[in-house]
Scaffold this motif. Structure first.
Motif, PDB file in Angstrom:
ATOM      1  N   ALA A 180      -6.529  40.258-112.222  1.00 10.00           N
ATOM      2  CA  ALA A 180      -6.603  41.139-111.057  1.00 10.00           C
ATOM      3  C   ALA A 180      -5.612  42.292-111.208  1.00 10.00           C
ATOM      4  O   ALA A 180      -4.431  42.083-111.485  1.00 10.00           O
ATOM      5  CB  ALA A 180      -6.315  40.355-109.782  1.00 10.00           C
ATOM      6  N   TRP A 181      -6.101  43.470-111.023  1.00  4.60           N
ATOM      7  CA  TRP A 181      -5.330  44.708-111.180  1.00  4.60           C
ATOM      8  C   TRP A 181      -5.949  45.756-110.272  1.00  4.60           C
ATOM      9  O   TRP A 181      -7.160  45.737-110.078  1.00  4.60           O
ATOM     10  CB  TRP A 181      -5.390  45.178-112.649  1.00  4.60           C
ATOM     11  CG  TRP A 181      -4.833  46.546-112.871  1.00  4.60           C
ATOM     12  CD1 TRP A 181      -5.492  47.742-112.739  1.00  4.60           C
ATOM     13  CD2 TRP A 181      -3.501  46.875-113.249  1.00  4.60           C
ATOM     14  NE1 TRP A 181      -4.651  48.788-113.006  1.00  4.60           N
ATOM     15  CE2 TRP A 181      -3.420  48.292-113.327  1.00  4.60           C
ATOM     16  CE3 TRP A 181      -2.361  46.120-113.525  1.00  4.60           C
ATOM     17  CZ2 TRP A 181      -2.250  48.944-113.672  1.00  4.60           C
ATOM     18  CZ3 TRP A 181      -1.198  46.785-113.869  1.00  4.60           C
ATOM     19  CH2 TRP A 181      -1.154  48.183-113.946  1.00  4.60           C
ATOM     20  N   PHE A 216     -19.050  47.309-115.464  1.00  5.33           N
ATOM     21  CA  PHE A 216     -18.504  46.989-114.133  1.00  5.33           C
ATOM     22  C   PHE A 216     -19.192  45.743-113.623  1.00  5.33           C
ATOM     23  O   PHE A 216     -20.392  45.751-113.331  1.00  5.33           O
ATOM     24  CB  PHE A 216     -18.730  48.158-113.170  1.00  5.33           C
ATOM     25  CG  PHE A 216     -18.090  47.968-111.821  1.00  5.33           C
ATOM     26  CD1 PHE A 216     -16.755  48.297-111.618  1.00  5.33           C
ATOM     27  CD2 PHE A 216     -18.823  47.472-110.739  1.00  5.33           C
ATOM     28  CE1 PHE A 216     -16.164  48.135-110.363  1.00  5.33           C
ATOM     29  CE2 PHE A 216     -18.243  47.307-109.494  1.00  5.33           C
ATOM     30  CZ  PHE A 216     -16.903  47.627-109.307  1.00  5.33           C
ATOM     31  N   ASP A 217     -18.427  44.666-113.524  1.00  9.13           N
ATOM     32  CA  ASP A 217     -18.919  43.405-112.989  1.00  9.13           C
ATOM     33  C   ASP A 217     -18.548  43.362-111.510  1.00  9.13           C
ATOM     34  O   ASP A 217     -17.407  43.046-111.162  1.00  9.13           O
ATOM     35  CB  ASP A 217     -18.300  42.229-113.753  1.00  9.13           C
ATOM     36  CG  ASP A 217     -18.881  40.883-113.343  1.00  9.13           C
ATOM     37  OD1 ASP A 217     -19.250  40.727-112.168  1.00  9.13           O
ATOM     38  OD2 ASP A 217     -18.925  39.984-114.200  1.00  9.13           O
ATOM     39  N   GLU A 218     -19.491  43.690-110.651  1.00  9.70           N
ATOM     40  CA  GLU A 218     -19.187  43.802-109.223  1.00  9.70           C
ATOM     41  C   GLU A 218     -18.703  42.475-108.640  1.00  9.70           C
ATOM     42  O   GLU A 218     -17.759  42.456-107.837  1.00  9.70           O
ATOM     43  CB  GLU A 218     -20.411  44.297-108.454  1.00  9.70           C
ATOM     44  CG  GLU A 218     -20.154  44.479-106.969  1.00  9.70           C
ATOM     45  CD  GLU A 218     -21.314  45.122-106.241  1.00  9.70           C
ATOM     46  OE1 GLU A 218     -21.458  44.877-105.024  1.00  9.70           O
ATOM     47  OE2 GLU A 218     -22.091  45.870-106.878  1.00  9.70           O
ATOM     48  N   THR A 219     -19.306  41.380-109.047  1.00  6.26           N
ATOM     49  CA  THR A 219     -18.898  40.072-108.526  1.00  6.26           C
ATOM     50  C   THR A 219     -17.454  39.769-108.894  1.00  6.26           C
ATOM     51  O   THR A 219     -16.657  39.331-108.045  1.00  6.26           O
ATOM     52  CB  THR A 219     -19.823  38.968-109.065  1.00  6.26           C
ATOM     53  OG1 THR A 219     -21.163  39.232-108.642  1.00  6.26           O
ATOM     54  CG2 THR A 219     -19.391  37.600-108.547  1.00  6.26           C
ATOM     55  N   GLU A 220     -17.104  40.015-110.143  1.00 10.20           N
ATOM     56  CA  GLU A 220     -15.730  39.767-110.580  1.00 10.20           C
ATOM     57  C   GLU A 220     -14.758  40.702-109.871  1.00 10.20           C
ATOM     58  O   GLU A 220     -13.677  40.282-109.438  1.00 10.20           O
ATOM     59  CB  GLU A 220     -15.613  39.941-112.090  1.00 10.20           C
ATOM     60  CG  GLU A 220     -14.208  39.680-112.631  1.00 10.20           C
ATOM     61  CD  GLU A 220     -14.107  39.888-114.123  1.00 10.20           C
ATOM     62  OE1 GLU A 220     -13.323  39.172-114.766  1.00 10.20           O
ATOM     63  OE2 GLU A 220     -14.806  40.773-114.662  1.00 10.20           O
ATOM     64  N   THR A 280     -14.274  39.513-106.311  1.00 12.31           N
ATOM     65  CA  THR A 280     -13.488  38.270-106.306  1.00 12.31           C
ATOM     66  C   THR A 280     -12.012  38.557-106.545  1.00 12.31           C
ATOM     67  O   THR A 280     -11.132  37.998-105.864  1.00 12.31           O
ATOM     68  CB  THR A 280     -14.008  37.306-107.386  1.00 12.31           C
ATOM     69  OG1 THR A 280     -15.359  36.951-107.089  1.00 12.31           O
ATOM     70  CG2 THR A 280     -13.164  36.043-107.452  1.00 12.31           C
ATOM     71  N   GLN A 281     -11.725  39.424-107.502  1.00  8.74           N
ATOM     72  CA  GLN A 281     -10.331  39.769-107.789  1.00  8.74           C
ATOM     73  C   GLN A 281      -9.672  40.462-106.598  1.00  8.74           C
ATOM     74  O   GLN A 281      -8.538  40.126-106.223  1.00  8.74           O
ATOM     75  CB  GLN A 281     -10.258  40.656-109.030  1.00  8.74           C
ATOM     76  CG  GLN A 281     -10.586  39.927-110.319  1.00  8.74           C
ATOM     77  CD  GLN A 281     -10.558  40.851-111.524  1.00  8.74           C
ATOM     78  OE1 GLN A 281     -10.603  42.067-111.392  1.00  8.74           O
ATOM     79  NE2 GLN A 281     -10.479  40.264-112.709  1.00  8.74           N
ATOM     80  N   THR A 282     -10.374  41.418-106.002  1.00 17.32           N
ATOM     81  CA  THR A 282      -9.796  42.146-104.873  1.00 17.32           C
ATOM     82  C   THR A 282      -9.587  41.226-103.677  1.00 17.32           C
ATOM     83  O   THR A 282      -8.558  41.298-102.984  1.00 17.32           O
ATOM     84  CB  THR A 282     -10.702  43.335-104.485  1.00 17.32           C
ATOM     85  OG1 THR A 282     -10.959  44.135-105.639  1.00 17.32           O
ATOM     86  CG2 THR A 282     -10.029  44.202-103.438  1.00 17.32           C
TER      87      THR A 282
END
Length: 333
Positions: free
Chosen positions: A138-139, A4-8, A11-13
């Motif tokens: 993003a999903w 789990f990449d929290e930053t990614e 950013t996606q959300t």
């Protein structure tokens, strides 16, 4: 958290929420120009992800909104489809062949085609009349679809709380990270307990029926090569219940809309028979900053976050990559 990449993730959300002005501008233009029906078109997981929004429109609006299987739409057609149709497509990669053919088909019938994807130069983005681009990969697409249909229903006077809901979506990046953190130990425990389980029976209803179908087919079957049965909680007692035995792994997806009692009923029966019933209930998560009346609408998004944790732990304990395929996009068909 595992994989789990929290930053990614944040950013996606955030990129999904940032689409709000563009989505609202598009919907306002379509409504003002006389578009009067919506087709939500997808393939596989993106088709299943349309169902909560067809469900929302069906129970709250007279606006004709239908979810359609892309490949079937092309060969069967739809009497709604025409110059007053907004046809909405979603694709993570922007390359889904069934969707591309359906985009061409809908355009040939005069529809205004809309695409949500994370790749601005992809075939889907280039093929639609209006492309709304999020961060790559993003999903899921629930934020975009909820904003799109929510705005449309608000314009019709059928969703009076839309502006407040759209404003509250700003807290989603933080809220969903908290959901993932809370779900992590539950996901790890489920995976450890089921690392050798080769069959799962999934139950869900209301606006979580689409996710139930998606998780069964697109994750457990496609990505983990596990056998599953999936059934709507309202239909559970019309045949599928006969497959439940004492050792059957039953997975129950429980949300917070008006169909909750139907899933409660199926869960209660399953627990009478099986000793292995796992319930994933969105009510277990605080969702601080989200009004109670909107929690049910966000159940698919919350559950997607929870079950992503389960998927990553299944990948680990089963030593089976979520990216591994035997046939999909490997063989010609």
């Amino acid at each position: 958290m595992l994989s789990f990449d929290e930053t990614e993730f944040v950013t996606q959300t955030e990129s999904l929420i940032a689409l709000r002005p563009g989505i609202e501008e598009l919907v306002d233009r379509l409504v003002d120009e006389g578009y009067d029906n919506v087709l939500l078109v997808g393939a596989g997981g993106t088709y299943a992800q349309m169902w909560p929004y067809e469900h929302l429109a069906r129970r709250t609006s007279r606006l004709p909104v239908r979810a359609a299987v892309a490949a079937e739409l092309v060969v069967s057609g739809d009497a709604l489809l025409g110059e007053h149709t907004a046809a909405v497509f979603t694709s993570v990669s922007g390359t889904t062949e069934d969707s591309l053919r359906a985009i061409e088909y809908c355009a040939s019938r005069g529809a205004h085609t809309v695409g949500f994807t994370g790749h601005p130069d992809s075939p889907v983005a280039r093929g639609v009349d209006t492309a709304l681009i999020s961060a790559p990969k993003a999903w899921p697409f629930d934020v975009q679809l909820l904003l799109f249909l929510g705005r449309w229903l608000a314009r019709r006077g059928e969703f009076t709380g839309y502006e407040r809901l759209a404003d509250e979506l700003a807290v989603l990046p933080r809220v969903l990270v908290e959901v993932a953190q809370q779900a992590e130990p539950v996901a790890a425990a489920f995976a450890e307990a089921h690392k050798d389980t080769d069959y799962h029976f999934l139950i869900g209803g209301g606006n979580l029926w689409g996710f139930t179908y998606l998780y069964s087919m697109c994750i457990l079957e496609e990505m983990q090569w596990l056998r599953t049965t999936r059934v709507h909680s309202a239909e559970f007692f019309h045949g599928s219940l006969e497959l439940v035995e004492e050792g059957t792994s039953v997975i129950v997806f429980q949300g917070e809309d008006e169909t909750r009692p139907l899933t409660d009923r199926a869960e209660a029966f399953a627990k009478r028979i099986s000793k292995d019933v796992s319930v994933f209930d969105t009510r277990a998560y605080p969702l601080t900053g989200i009004s109670p009346e909107f929690r049910g609408l966000l159940s698919p998004l919350v559950l997607d976050t929870v079950m992503d944790r389960v998927s990553k732990h299944l990948e680990r304990v089963r030593d089976h990559s979520l990216d591994l395929r035997r046939y999909y996009r490997v063989m010609d068909y």
